[in-house]
Write an enzyme that holds these catalytic residues in place. Structure first.
Site, PDB file in Angstrom:
ATOM      1  N   HIS A  30     -18.712  18.139  68.450  1.00 24.68           N
ATOM      2  CA  HIS A  30     -17.410  18.356  67.802  1.00 24.68           C
ATOM      3  C   HIS A  30     -17.437  19.623  66.937  1.00 24.68           C
ATOM      4  O   HIS A  30     -16.498  20.435  66.962  1.00 24.68           O
ATOM      5  CB  HIS A  30     -17.044  17.162  66.921  1.00 24.68           C
TER       6      HIS A  30
ATOM      7  N   HIS B 171     -23.832  14.148  68.883  1.00 22.79           N
ATOM      8  CA  HIS B 171     -22.407  13.868  69.113  1.00 22.79           C
ATOM      9  C   HIS B 171     -21.533  14.687  68.156  1.00 22.79           C
ATOM     10  O   HIS B 171     -20.589  15.377  68.591  1.00 22.79           O
ATOM     11  CB  HIS B 171     -22.140  12.374  68.917  1.00 22.79           C
ATOM     12  N   GLU B 172     -21.845  14.622  66.880  1.00 24.26           N
ATOM     13  CA  GLU B 172     -21.039  15.349  65.901  1.00 24.26           C
ATOM     14  C   GLU B 172     -21.242  16.858  66.019  1.00 24.26           C
ATOM     15  O   GLU B 172     -20.321  17.636  65.756  1.00 24.26           O
ATOM     16  CB  GLU B 172     -21.373  14.866  64.481  1.00 24.26           C
TER      17      GLU B 172
END
Length: 468
Positions: free
Chosen positions: A23, A19-20
């Protein structure tokens, strides 16, 4: 316990990193300076700087964050002002925010594809006799019926499905998925079934049935949906598989390998029906003697067994202290390269849309909040799937990855979806949300998230204590 803890930590670690990373990669692609990439929150346990970014592992593993250069969070060197997140055009900011949930959804597709390519051993949808007066019995299902295809009817029973909308069913997992989807949508399910006398036998005929799944309220949809529909499980031969030493069955004279032909004069079709008959044999809470007519070594004989009452999940039920039934029939579900990937895309989309439908129905009170799960339930399922094998664990990981992606796209201020909501407002009005409203919305979002987390933890402990 060790397996559960390790599987849970790996699950959270993988999903948070992906997920990170979404980003992070999007920020780098948009030339945003990334100051820190953190897995976990709180005190830093490990750190390493690569380039201009500090990569850290923190003490609390339930999440993570990517810290970017931003004028709203501190002073920015004028020479680097063009690399601050808040200075980037609206489409780029939206892309960076959306990249995290999208990374989880892409991961889910890849994991589901791996499961499809590797193949998984599933229970075959060859059914036992349904419970009397149940929806499954009302539909006309019988012992040894195998479900080979399903077709969703229109909402609330309207016949809106096209004639060629049949979907092949290969396992009990497939079947439960379609029943869950139908119950959430308020649809009935048309079944195409064949009858088989044994696993290898050719089907003796094909027929179509309509299972009125729409009569199960969305609020009652949970892991016990098949039982609520009246299914007593997959077909299993009515055999005595194992005896508890000195238990009622052994003391009465039953032997391992006995085939039960009838119980108290009533024919026995399968192990599920036999177990159900034993559970219902007590009269006014008192166990009654049971006469088993069995086949043993080519001859028939009667065996009388006196059950004992035992506590089973909060109920007092008669038990004979014996494992009944042959192993359920299984099938290896495996797909080729292209078909496996296509099915992974479809599966990810279906799970995501069903999750959103369930959340929407919870919001308006049409679905039970008992379906919310927290870290304890996730850890439990992580450990169970890991014990079954890597393919099952990867499938579980894919499902949680979809859930994480969908959750983060919800329009709550503290989530990625909330930030996208701000950007939508900015795109429509031409001006950003005011600081005053940002603060108010942030507080409201935190309150909603705390409420959801409290409900999820309550459900976790309720399941752990057997209240759900």
């Amino acid at each position: 316990m060790l397996m559960t803890v390790l599987a849970f930590l790996v699950t959270i670690g993988v999903l948070v990193v992906i997920h990170e990373w979404g980003h992070y990669r999007a920020a780098v692609a948009c030339d945003v300076k990334v100051l820190r990439f953190s897995v976990g929150f709180g005190r830093v346990l490990w750190s390493r700087t690569r380039g201009e970014t500090e990569f850290v592992v923190s003490a609390l593993p339930l999440g993570g964050y990517v810290k970017m250069l931003d004028e709203r969070e501190g002073r920015v060197d004028p020479a680097e002002r063009h690399r601050a997140f808040n200075q980037k055009p609206l489409p780029q900011r939206a892309f960076v925010v959306a990249a995290g949930p999208l990374a989880n959804l892409v991961l889910a597709v890849l994991l589901y594809a791996c499961v499809n390519w590797a193949g998984v051993e599933e229970i075959r949808p060859w059914m036992a006799e349904p419970r009397p007066a149940s929806l499954a019995a009302e539909a006309g299902l019988r012992s040894r019926d195998e479900v080979v295809a399903v077709q969703l009817k229109g909402a609330k029973g309207d016949d809106a499905a096209a004639p060629d909308d049949w979907v092949a069913v290969r396992s009990m997992t497939d079947l439960q998925w379609w029943f869950t989807r139908a119950a959430v949508q308020g649809s009935d399910v048309r079944l195409r079934v064949v009858s088989r006398t044994s696993q290898q036998a050719s089907p003796s005929g094909e027929r179509e049935l309509i299972l009125p799944v729409s009569r199960i309220p969305a609020a009652d949809v949970d892991g016990g949906l098949l039982e609520k529909l009246g299914f007593s499980g997959p077909y299993a031969e009515p055999l005595v598989a194992q005896l508890v030493p000195q238990g009622p069955a052994e003391q009465g004279g039953l032997k391992e390998g006995d085939r039960v032909l009838s119980l108290n004069g009533q024919p026995v079709l399968d192990a599920g029906q036999l177990r159900q008959a034993i559970r219902q044999s007590a009269i006014e809470g008192q166990p009654q003697a049971l006469t088993f007519h069995v086949e043993r070594a080519g001859r028939s004989l009667d065996v009388v067994v006196q059950p004992v009452m035992k506590d089973v999940q909060g109920q007092r039920l008669p038990r004979i202290e014996a494992a009944l039934g042959s192993p359920a029939a299984t099938v290896t579900v495996q797909h080729g390269l292209v078909d496996g990937f296509t099915r992974a895309l479809t599966k990810t989309w279906d799970v995501a849309t069903l999750s959103l439908e369930m959340l929407g129905k919870m919001l308006i009170g049409e679905a039970s909040i008992k379906n919310l799960s927290g870290p304890i339930t996730i850890a439990d399922y992580a450990g169970r799937s890991a014990e079954l094998g890597w393919v099952y664990y990867v499938g579980f990981l894919a499902m949680v990855s979809v859930s994480l992606g969908v959750l983060n796209l919800l329009p709550l201020p503290v989530l990625d979806g909330g930030h996208l909501m701000y950007y939508l407002f900015e795109g429509v009005t031409g001006r950003p949300v005011s600081e005053r409203w940002l603060e108010r919305l942030q507080r409201g979002g935190v309150a909603v998230m705390l409420l959801m987390m409290s409900l999820a933890l309550y459900n976790d402990f309720a399941r752990l204590l057997g209240a759900h």
